[in-house]
Design a protein around this motif. Structure first.
Motif, PDB file in Angstrom:
ATOM      1  N   ARG A  39       4.645  -1.476 -12.990  1.00 14.63           N
ATOM      2  CA  ARG A  39       4.966  -0.271 -12.218  1.00 14.63           C
ATOM      3  C   ARG A  39       4.104  -0.210 -10.968  1.00 14.63           C
ATOM      4  N   LEU A  40       2.836  -0.614 -11.084  1.00 20.68           N
ATOM      5  CA  LEU A  40       1.966  -0.631  -9.908  1.00 20.68           C
ATOM      6  C   LEU A  40       2.483  -1.639  -8.877  1.00 20.68           C
ATOM      7  N   ILE A  41       2.903  -2.805  -9.327  1.00 22.14           N
ATOM      8  CA  ILE A  41       3.485  -3.804  -8.416  1.00 22.14           C
ATOM      9  C   ILE A  41       4.708  -3.229  -7.709  1.00 22.14           C
ATOM     10  N   MET A  42       5.562  -2.557  -8.460  1.00 23.97           N
ATOM     11  CA  MET A  42       6.779  -1.978  -7.873  1.00 23.97           C
ATOM     12  C   MET A  42       6.421  -0.913  -6.835  1.00 23.97           C
ATOM     13  N   LYS A 138     -10.970   2.193  -4.110  1.00 26.23           N
ATOM     14  CA  LYS A 138     -12.242   1.518  -4.372  1.00 26.23           C
ATOM     15  C   LYS A 138     -12.050   0.334  -5.335  1.00 26.23           C
ATOM     16  N   THR A 139     -11.064   0.446  -6.211  1.00 26.18           N
ATOM     17  CA  THR A 139     -10.882  -0.537  -7.284  1.00 26.18           C
ATOM     18  C   THR A 139      -9.847  -1.613  -6.967  1.00 26.18           C
ATOM     19  N   PHE A 140      -8.736  -1.235  -6.354  1.00 30.49           N
ATOM     20  CA  PHE A 140      -7.595  -2.140  -6.172  1.00 30.49           C
ATOM     21  C   PHE A 140      -7.274  -2.404  -4.706  1.00 30.49           C
ATOM     22  N   LYS A 141      -6.423  -3.399  -4.501  1.00 28.61           N
ATOM     23  CA  LYS A 141      -5.913  -3.746  -3.169  1.00 28.61           C
ATOM     24  C   LYS A 141      -4.588  -3.020  -2.932  1.00 28.61           C
ATOM     25  N   PHE A 142      -4.352  -2.624  -1.674  1.00 31.20           N
ATOM     26  CA  PHE A 142      -3.076  -2.065  -1.221  1.00 31.20           C
ATOM     27  C   PHE A 142      -2.678  -0.820  -2.012  1.00 31.20           C
ATOM     28  N   THR A 143      -3.617   0.098  -2.183  1.00 29.49           N
ATOM     29  CA  THR A 143      -3.322   1.311  -2.941  1.00 29.49           C
ATOM     30  C   THR A 143      -3.714   2.552  -2.147  1.00 29.49           C
ATOM     31  N   GLY A 144      -2.843   2.936  -1.225  1.00 22.89           N
ATOM     32  CA  GLY A 144      -3.056   4.150  -0.458  1.00 22.89           C
ATOM     33  C   GLY A 144      -2.590   5.372  -1.221  1.00 22.89           C
ATOM     34  N   GLY A 145      -2.731   6.513  -0.597  1.00 21.90           N
ATOM     35  CA  GLY A 145      -2.440   7.783  -1.243  1.00 21.90           C
ATOM     36  C   GLY A 145      -1.049   7.912  -1.826  1.00 21.90           C
ATOM     37  N   GLU A 146      -0.031   7.526  -1.076  1.00 20.17           N
ATOM     38  CA  GLU A 146       1.342   7.669  -1.570  1.00 20.17           C
ATOM     39  C   GLU A 146       1.618   6.716  -2.729  1.00 20.17           C
ATOM     40  N   ILE A 147       1.118   5.500  -2.647  1.00 19.35           N
ATOM     41  CA  ILE A 147       1.302   4.528  -3.738  1.00 19.35           C
ATOM     42  C   ILE A 147       0.632   5.045  -5.004  1.00 19.35           C
ATOM     43  N   VAL A 148      -0.604   5.494  -4.886  1.00 22.95           N
ATOM     44  CA  VAL A 148      -1.349   6.007  -6.040  1.00 22.95           C
ATOM     45  C   VAL A 148      -0.644   7.234  -6.612  1.00 22.95           C
ATOM     46  N   ASN A 149      -0.231   8.156  -5.745  1.00 27.97           N
ATOM     47  CA  ASN A 149       0.457   9.361  -6.199  1.00 27.97           C
ATOM     48  C   ASN A 149       1.720   9.009  -6.984  1.00 27.97           C
ATOM     49  N   GLU A 150       2.559   8.158  -6.422  1.00 26.83           N
ATOM     50  CA  GLU A 150       3.812   7.801  -7.093  1.00 26.83           C
ATOM     51  C   GLU A 150       3.559   7.009  -8.380  1.00 26.83           C
ATOM     52  N   PHE A 151       2.600   6.112  -8.361  1.00 27.11           N
ATOM     53  CA  PHE A 151       2.272   5.359  -9.575  1.00 27.11           C
ATOM     54  C   PHE A 151       1.861   6.309 -10.694  1.00 27.11           C
ATOM     55  N   LEU A 152       0.956   7.219 -10.400  1.00 29.70           N
ATOM     56  CA  LEU A 152       0.446   8.128 -11.431  1.00 29.70           C
ATOM     57  C   LEU A 152       1.471   9.183 -11.830  1.00 29.70           C
ATOM     58  N   MET A 153       2.300   9.638 -10.895  1.00 31.50           N
ATOM     59  CA  MET A 153       3.355  10.580 -11.242  1.00 31.50           C
ATOM     60  C   MET A 153       4.412   9.889 -12.099  1.00 31.50           C
TER      61      MET A 153
END
Length: 180
Positions: A39-42, A138-153
């Motif tokens: 899901r994170l890759i997607m 801080k932990t991963f590559k290519f993980t901005g706010g929108e990516i993180v938000n959508e991944f976690l949602m």
């Protein structure tokens, strides 16, 4: 009760893939580390593109990235990188492909330290969107706010995946309460 506004607005057959995703995946917890990583890759690959494009390419991503096997992806070398760069079935973006490989290596370290990728996320839960974004950047590559938000949602860690009256959202909220 009515479905999420977005799902109600689907009128074209080509967009029905969103209804299946909404009804069976969006906001649903994922227990398996490889699926969670998938899901994170997607989500990373969606950056700058439509989610329809990504959903339509999901099976291609699964095949190209060895069913999202963290163990296999972490071992990818130059030959695998070039194979992915030449695969027209996925998003051929150097930064996104590199992020998948590097993030697999990072997740392996998290698995050693916490027992699993999911346990690492659970260990940090709950956080605000801003706190999650800071942690992921801080932990991963290519993980901005929108990516993180959508991944976690999309994996049930942040609220907002479904409208208040959506029956799928109500079912997910009830399940969460039953598990407590």
């Amino acid at each position: 009760m009515s479905y999420c506004t977005f799902v109600q607005s689907i009128t074209e057959k080509k967009d029905l893939i969103h209804k299946n995703y909404h009804d069976n995946y969006y906001g649903f917890p994922i227990e398996d580390d490889d699926e969670l990583f998938g899901r994170l890759i997607m989500e990373i690959n969606q950056a700058g593109l439509s989610w329809t494009t990504i959903l339509n390419k999901e099976q291609n991503f699964r095949k190209a990235y060895h069913q999202f096997s963290i163990k296999k992806i972490a071992k990818y070398g130059e030959k695998d990188f070039e194979r992915l760069m030449n695969d027209a079935g996925i998003i051929r973006n150097r930064l996104k492909i590199n992020a998948a490989i590097e993030n697999a290596k990072i997740i392996q370290l998290l698995q050693k330290e916490h027992g699993s990728f999911k346990k690492w996320i659970d260990h940090h839960h709950p956080k605000t969107k801003e706190q999650w974004t800071k942690l992921f950047k801080k932990t991963f590559k290519f993980t901005g706010g929108e990516i993180v938000n959508e991944f976690l949602m999309s994996t049930g860690y942040l609220s907002g995946a479904h409208d208040a009256n959506c029956p799928v959202g109500k079912k997910l909220r009830k399940k969460k309460l039953d598990e407590k």
